[in-house]
Write an enzyme that holds these catalytic residues in place. Structure first.
Site, PDB file in Angstrom:
ATOM      1  N   VAL A   1       0.819  -1.213   0.000  1.00 51.26           N
ATOM      2  CA  VAL A   1       0.000   0.000   0.000  1.00 51.26           C
ATOM      3  C   VAL A   1       0.857   1.269   0.000  1.00 51.26           C
ATOM      4  O   VAL A   1       2.044   1.237   0.291  1.00 51.26           O
ATOM      5  CB  VAL A   1      -0.965   0.015   1.206  1.00 51.26           C
ATOM      6  CG1 VAL A   1      -1.906  -1.179   1.150  1.00 51.26           C
ATOM      7  CG2 VAL A   1      -0.193   0.004   2.529  1.00 51.26           C
ATOM      8  N   GLU A   2       0.211   2.391  -0.333  1.00 50.85           N
ATOM      9  CA  GLU A   2       0.851   3.704  -0.437  1.00 50.85           C
ATOM     10  C   GLU A   2       2.065   3.677  -1.375  1.00 50.85           C
ATOM     11  O   GLU A   2       3.102   4.280  -1.100  1.00 50.85           O
ATOM     12  CB  GLU A   2       1.244   4.244   0.948  1.00 50.85           C
ATOM     13  CG  GLU A   2       0.038   4.680   1.773  1.00 50.85           C
ATOM     14  CD  GLU A   2       0.422   5.469   3.014  1.00 50.85           C
ATOM     15  OE1 GLU A   2       1.582   5.896   3.131  1.00 50.85           O
ATOM     16  OE2 GLU A   2      -0.455   5.663   3.871  1.00 50.85           O
ATOM     17  N   GLY A   3       1.920   2.962  -2.475  1.00 51.01           N
ATOM     18  CA  GLY A   3       3.004   2.844  -3.444  1.00 51.01           C
ATOM     19  C   GLY A   3       3.757   1.558  -3.223  1.00 51.01           C
ATOM     20  O   GLY A   3       4.511   1.438  -2.258  1.00 51.01           O
TER      21      GLY A   3
END
Length: 756
Positions: free
Chosen positions: A448-450
């Site tokens: 998540v988040e990249g």
């Protein structure tokens, strides 16, 4: 007069002649740069403008200063934050049973009520709107402590305080939106979520297919959109959705107020056409995560975050918040796991015996223990330094990307080593298993988040080179501006000067770096090595400019550069932390961590030399940065043994790593039992060794010490078992194990044989 005129003409002729070669030289360079320099899209430009450049800029300059880091950055909890940690956070953790949360796939109602009442969802909301107004460090430490008890609960708390409508509203909302939403968000009256990711836009979020068309409905200007979002944390219980979509205005209805592009809207639950509630089931994690969907949904302009003037500005908003938030939330979660494993598995290794000795004395186990301790200390150092930067209102976008990728990756390493050491105790689910949920959650944090793969190979160095290099962005802007020859000339001249300075620094640092190391005073030696490698990195970054825009696609190369950049930051963080917060024995841990960091940094540099797309330049880089070959090695066996001992004995290092972790007041809690038993086991083993040496039996008092430790040891090595598991739990009360399908199928088989 004639002479004066002749003299003036002569000077003009001289100036013209001396300028001409410069124009002839610069023009070809300009044309070449124009062809190879990367083209910056609007979304890339927003990412590059987001946040601030700080210590990452010093690394690209090739001349970072540890002394400046130590002088500039310091951090501590505010009194109200420390009180909150000791009161509300402690109470919350005592309410949590992570095994039950995982089994039920939700937190109990009393926990939800407590989170809302005590404003856990409002940590970053200013006090004037009813929030707590905590600093970045306070926010980080709260999440760390909660995560040490329950990762799913920590995620539930961190999302509203990170990339969610709350933070965006504080920065960009209209006053009316702030007044309406922020007080409700602060007390959890409404829970927020943020809808960004869709089926076609994961890490490439800017490519979202969700499009909104500006139109009027019943005299109201707004946007009609269809959207399909997934992986949205807290969506199933959200009261307000921050929705990102790509706004189009084909009829020109915006009339100059706002613009086309990625836009963010605020949709309350119940908004016509909005569908939320369905859940994903992310491995064994229990935080709420699901879908946000809608077809042909009309959104009035008053629902656009920041109003109509902020249409088309959504990507800038997201990148600005991500520049800070990505450095806090997931790193806090990762560091809780890293430090928790160091403390608990360290104790287990000392208490658990095989072949009549603690497994902490086995060299194979010590290798894993040392890696755990080194990674945990490195992670803690990076977190505290980053928090100090954020507390000074910096928004270090490049460092935040490093933190997200490096902390979650190192968490995976630590948890895997912890699992190997625990063996069977780590794979049997139950209340006694303190590592299983962290092990299962690792892929979520990695993704998540990249996703880490892309964060490393595309973002850290790719954006860092453009954003943090002292001259590149100026050159690109000069080219994109048009025929800005003066601007280009200056940028090119500065680049050449910078390259020359880096060449000198790199060669000088290679020659002058310290060769002798004083083990009790490691800072000077390791700072000298980092200064050398930083100069090497800066020079190699200058060579990377020859690749132009192709660096974006050269992910092997970019990833190796990212490894160098990340390790340099972590190395300076370790030395900064050691100077700020030294404890007895930490010099051994610093030595171990730094030996690994130096080796990995140099290894990545040699990977660049060997694989640079222009082989001649790869060779030149090696000659200029490593003329004598490799300099660094992995830690020695003696270092490994010493560091393993730091987390398997009652040491100040172990105490420091335990800071910001939760320990239950219940003496039977497995983590608490491990930590209270460790000193007992150490005392008992020391006493047993003394008895063997003296060839005598224990006195009554000594026998109590031994028996107490052995009783706790016996309890700790047990694992959970259950009369019923899975669908058996829902069977009637008179169900017995004989009714399991394996038994009944055996009975059918016997009956079939008898009937033949």
């Amino acid at each position: 007069m004639m002479r004066r005129g002749i003299e003036v003409n002569r000077r003009e002729i001289i100036r013209a002649v001396t300028r001409q070669p410069k124009r002839d030289f610069i023009k070809p360079a300009y044309n070449l740069a124009k062809r190879i320099m990367p083209k910056i899209s609007k979304t890339e430009e927003a990412a590059l403008q987001a946040g601030t450049v700080g210590f990452d800029g010093e690394l690209f300059n090739g001349n970072p200063s540890l002394a400046n880091l130590v002088k500039k950055y310091d951090v501590a909890l505010r009194p109200e934050e420390e009180a909150y940690m000791n009161d509300q956070v402690e109470k919350l953790c005592s309410l949590l049973d992570d095994y039950e949360v995982t089994r039920d796939r939700d937190m109990p109602e009393n926990v939800w009520e407590y989170l809302k009442r005590e404003k856990f969802f409002g940590m970053v909301i200013p006090k004037e709107y009813g929030g707590l107004g905590f600093s970045a460090h306070g926010h980080s430490q709260v999440v760390t402590k909660i995560a040490s008890r329950s990762g799913s609960t920590a995620v539930t708390v961190m999302v509203p305080n990170s990339l969610g409508p709350g933070e965006l509203l504080v920065r960009y909302g209209t006053q009316e939106q702030k007044d309406f939403y922020l007080p409700k968000l602060a007390i959890g009256e409404i829970v927020p979520c943020f809808g960004l990711t869709g089926p076609s836009s994961g890490s490439d979020a800017a490519s979202m297919r969700d499009t909104g068309i500006v139109e009027e409905q019943n005299g109201v200007l707004g946007v009609r959109t269809t959207f399909k979002k997934r992986y949205i944390t807290l969506a199933p219980i959200a009261g307000v959705v921050g929705l990102a979509f790509n706004l189009k205005d084909p009829q020109g209805l915006l009339k100059g107020t706002g613009a086309e592009g990625i836009t963010i809207a605020l949709l309350q639950k119940g908004h016509p056409g909005l569908r939320i509630g369905d859940r994903h089931d992310p491995l064994t994690a229990s935080f709420m995560n699901g879908t946000v969907e809608g077809e042909d949904v009309f959104i009035p302009m008053e629902c656009i975050l920041g109003g109509q003037t902020r249409t088309g500005f959504g990507w800038n908003m997201l990148m600005d918040c991500l520049a800070e938030g990505r450095g806090i939330s997931l790193p806090a979660l990762s560091i809780a796991a890293g430090k928790g494993v160091a403390v608990s598995v360290g104790a287990y290794a000392r208490i658990r015996k095989q072949f009549k000795i603690p497994i902490a004395e086995m060299e194979g186990v010590q290798e894993g223990l040392a890696r755990i301790a080194g990674q945990a200390y490195t992670m803690q150092s990076a977190q505290i330094l980053t928090n100090a930067m954020l507390n000074q209102h910096e928004q270090p976008a490049v460092i935040s990307a490093i933190m997200k990728q490096q902390m979650t990756t190192r968490m995976r390493m630590v948890v895997n080593d912890g699992m190997d050491i625990l063996g069977g105790a780590g794979i049997c689910n139950g209340p006694s298993n303190f590592i299983a949920n962290a092990y299962c959650a690792v892929p979520i944090a990695i993704t998540v988040e990249g996703a880490n793969v892309l964060t490393r190979s595309l973002i850290q160095f790719g954006q860092g080179l453009t954003r943090s290099h002292p001259t590149l962005l100026h050159m690109i802007k000069a080219i994109q501006h048009g025929d800005d020859m003066p601007g280009f000339n200056k940028a090119l001249s500065d680049t050449i000067k910078h390259g020359g300075a880096n060449t000198y620094r790199s060669l000088a640092a290679t020659v002058t770096r310290r060769r002798m190391k004083i083990h009790s005073q490691p800072v000077d030696y390791y700072e000298s090595q980092l200064n050398k490698l930083s100069a090497n990195f800066a020079l190699c970054s200058d060579f990377a400019l020859t690749m132009g825009g192709s660096i974006k696609a050269a992910e092997f190369t970019s990833g190796r550069y990212a490894d160098v950049l990340s390790n340099l930051f972590l190395g300076y963080a370790v030395l900064w932390h050691y100077q700020k917060y030294p404890v007895a024995g930490s010099e051994k841990l610093v030595e171990y961590a730094m030996e690994n960091i130096l080796f990995e940094t140099e290894d990545a540099l040699f990977g660049i030399y060997a694989n640079f797309p222009i082989p001649l330049l790869g060779g030149a880089m090696r000659v200029l940065t490593a003329p004598t070959g490799r300099c660094y090695q992995r830690p020695t066996d003696d270092m490994v043994k010493a560091v393993a001992g730091l987390i398997t004995t009652d040491s100040p290092v172990r105490t420091q790593l335990a800071e910001s972790l939760y320990f239950s007041a219940d003496p039977n809690d497995r983590v608490t039992l491990l930590n209270t038993t460790l000193p007992q086991a150490l005392a008992a083993d020391k006493l047993l060794a003394q008895l063997r040496k003296e060839k005598r039996t224990p006195s009554p008092a000594e026998k109590v010490i031994i028996d107490t430790a052995e009783a706790a040891r016996e309890e700790i090595i047990q694992v959970d078992s259950f009369a019923r598991v899975g669908k058996e739990v829902g069977q009637s009360e008179d169900w017995t194990s004989n009714e399991r399908p394996a038994y009944t199928s055996m009975a059918y088989a016997r009956e079939a044989v008898a009937a033949r």
